[in-house]
Design a protein around this motif. Structure first.
Motif, PDB file in Angstrom:
ATOM      1  N   ASP A 279      -3.439   7.399   4.960  1.00  0.00           N
ATOM      2  CA  ASP A 279      -2.041   7.735   5.223  1.00  0.00           C
ATOM      3  C   ASP A 279      -1.501   8.745   4.208  1.00  0.00           C
ATOM      4  O   ASP A 279      -0.526   8.491   3.508  1.00  0.00           O
TER       5      ASP A 279
ATOM      6  N   LYS B 103      -3.980   8.875   9.766  1.00  0.00           N
ATOM      7  CA  LYS B 103      -2.699   9.305  10.318  1.00  0.00           C
ATOM      8  C   LYS B 103      -2.642  10.830  10.369  1.00  0.00           C
ATOM      9  O   LYS B 103      -3.203  11.517   9.515  1.00  0.00           O
TER      10      LYS B 103
ATOM     11  N   GLU C 203      -7.137   1.238  -2.339  1.00  0.00           N
ATOM     12  CA  GLU C 203      -6.352   0.516  -1.342  1.00  0.00           C
ATOM     13  C   GLU C 203      -7.164   0.240  -0.082  1.00  0.00           C
ATOM     14  O   GLU C 203      -7.081  -0.858   0.496  1.00  0.00           O
TER      15      GLU C 203
ATOM     16  N   GLU D 154      -2.308  -1.936  10.165  1.00  0.00           N
ATOM     17  CA  GLU D 154      -1.662  -2.446  11.372  1.00  0.00           C
ATOM     18  C   GLU D 154      -2.566  -3.479  12.032  1.00  0.00           C
ATOM     19  O   GLU D 154      -3.777  -3.299  12.087  1.00  0.00           O
TER      20      GLU D 154
ATOM     21  N   TYR E 253       0.828  -1.194   0.000  1.00  0.00           N
ATOM     22  CA  TYR E 253       0.000   0.000   0.000  1.00  0.00           C
ATOM     23  C   TYR E 253       0.869   1.255   0.000  1.00  0.00           C
ATOM     24  O   TYR E 253       1.932   1.284   0.626  1.00  0.00           O
ATOM     25  N   THR E 254       0.390   2.285  -0.683  1.00  0.00           N
ATOM     26  CA  THR E 254       1.142   3.533  -0.787  1.00  0.00           C
ATOM     27  C   THR E 254       0.435   4.709  -0.123  1.00  0.00           C
ATOM     28  O   THR E 254       1.086   5.686   0.249  1.00  0.00           O
ATOM     29  N   GLN E 255      -0.898   4.634   0.030  1.00  0.00           N
ATOM     30  CA  GLN E 255      -1.638   5.761   0.589  1.00  0.00           C
ATOM     31  C   GLN E 255      -2.490   5.394   1.800  1.00  0.00           C
ATOM     32  O   GLN E 255      -3.214   6.234   2.332  1.00  0.00           O
ATOM     33  N   ILE E 256      -2.410   4.134   2.207  1.00  0.00           N
ATOM     34  CA  ILE E 256      -2.991   3.732   3.483  1.00  0.00           C
ATOM     35  C   ILE E 256      -1.932   2.955   4.250  1.00  0.00           C
ATOM     36  O   ILE E 256      -0.911   2.532   3.683  1.00  0.00           O
ATOM     37  N   ALA E 257      -2.149   2.788   5.534  1.00  0.00           N
ATOM     38  CA  ALA E 257      -1.287   1.952   6.366  1.00  0.00           C
ATOM     39  C   ALA E 257      -2.170   0.943   7.085  1.00  0.00           C
ATOM     40  O   ALA E 257      -3.285   1.274   7.511  1.00  0.00           O
TER      41      ALA E 257
ATOM     42  N   ASN F  34      -5.188  13.823   4.460  1.00  0.00           N
ATOM     43  CA  ASN F  34      -5.788  12.523   4.159  1.00  0.00           C
ATOM     44  C   ASN F  34      -6.916  12.602   3.139  1.00  0.00           C
ATOM     45  O   ASN F  34      -7.912  11.867   3.213  1.00  0.00           O
TER      46      ASN F  34
END
Length: 267
Positions: free
Chosen positions: A20, A57, A35, A9, A3-7, A26
């Motif tokens: 993210d 984030k 994503e 966890e 992923y490049t624009q969300i994270a 955001n």
């Protein structure tokens, strides 16, 4: 998937899906929405995940649709192209959050505007920080008939929804809690811990019983017309894009509209 624009966890039985792009407040680009939808699908299919949290984030949950991207990439769309784009990324993706078989919680801080408001309110619950605020100013700023998914009367009541949308004003976390849209309000520093504690409490319940209960609750909303109303408004929203009002607003420049939206939601 990288992923490049969300994270994403994992915190025990809880999957956290973060917007993210903090440097962009955001804003929800097409990539971010794609994503987020993929991550939601993955978490939904993972038996080890009991609860899914959607968060952001940085200082804000989300300032809404990425209007700059829209101006650059979608301004020349035909009616059919716009319809297909919005049907997939807004209507379909939003309903996938609503229909997710696992409980979902939005953890909201700072701005939760328009498209961000739509994503957060498709979740089963919202935990908000004391500084969170909600707004959907697009009727006044863009001559659009609210965002694509009109869940507003279901999460805040009809009269509150009318005032909220007609004025485009912001609603603070305390008011959102008072009208029943937000479940809990906590200090900003405690937002993630409080959301995790709620998620863990839910995750401790038998998962199939939770799944069946959520299904029955959502069916109750459908029996009251929720899904029919959502689908009907999506069509109405598309009509707004071809009105003379919208054309004049677009020709005046989306930058001006964005500025008006920021002013409308300013403290």
């Amino acid at each position: 998937m990288a992923y490049t624009q969300i994270a994403v966890e994992r915190r025990g039985a809880v999957a956290w899906l973060f917007h993210d792009r903090p440097e962009m407040r955001n804003a929800e680009s097409s990539v971010l929405l794609d994503e987020l939808d993929q991550a939601l699908r993955e978490a939904s299919g993972d038996d080890a995940v009991r609860v899914i949290v959607i968060a952001g984030k940085g200082e804000h949950f989300s300032a809404g649709h990425d209007l700059k991207e829209g101006q650059e990439k979608r301004q020349g769309f035909s009616v059919e192209q716009r319809w297909a784009y919005e049907e997939k990324r807004y209507l379909e993706y939003s309903l996938r959050i609503w229909d997710c078989p696992k409980p979902t919680i939005a953890a909201v801080q700072g701005a939760c505007i328009a498209g961000g408001f739509m994503v957060a309110n498709m979740c089963d619950m919202i935990v908000a920080s004391e500084d969170a605020f909600f707004a959907d100013p697009v009727c006044k700023t863009l001559a659009a008939s609210a965002v694509e998914v009109l869940m507003h009367p279901y999460v805040m009541g009809l009269r509150a929804a009318k005032e909220f949308l007609f004025t485009g004003r912001r609603m603070g976390a305390a008011e959102a809690h008072r009208v029943g849209m937000v479940n809990r309000v906590v200090p900003r520093a405690e937002l993630e811990a409080a959301t995790q504690a709620l998620a863990e409490d839910i995750a401790s319940a038998p998962p199939f019983a939770i799944k069946l209960t959520k299904r029955s609750l959502n069916r109750a909303a459908d029996m009251q017309g929720f899904r029919d109303a959502i689908n009907a408004h999506f069509d109405t929203h598309q009509l707004a894009h071809v009105t003379e009002e919208f054309r004049r607003t677009r020709e005046a420049g989306l930058a001006a509209a964005i500025a008006r939206g920021k002013a409308q939601t300013a403290a």
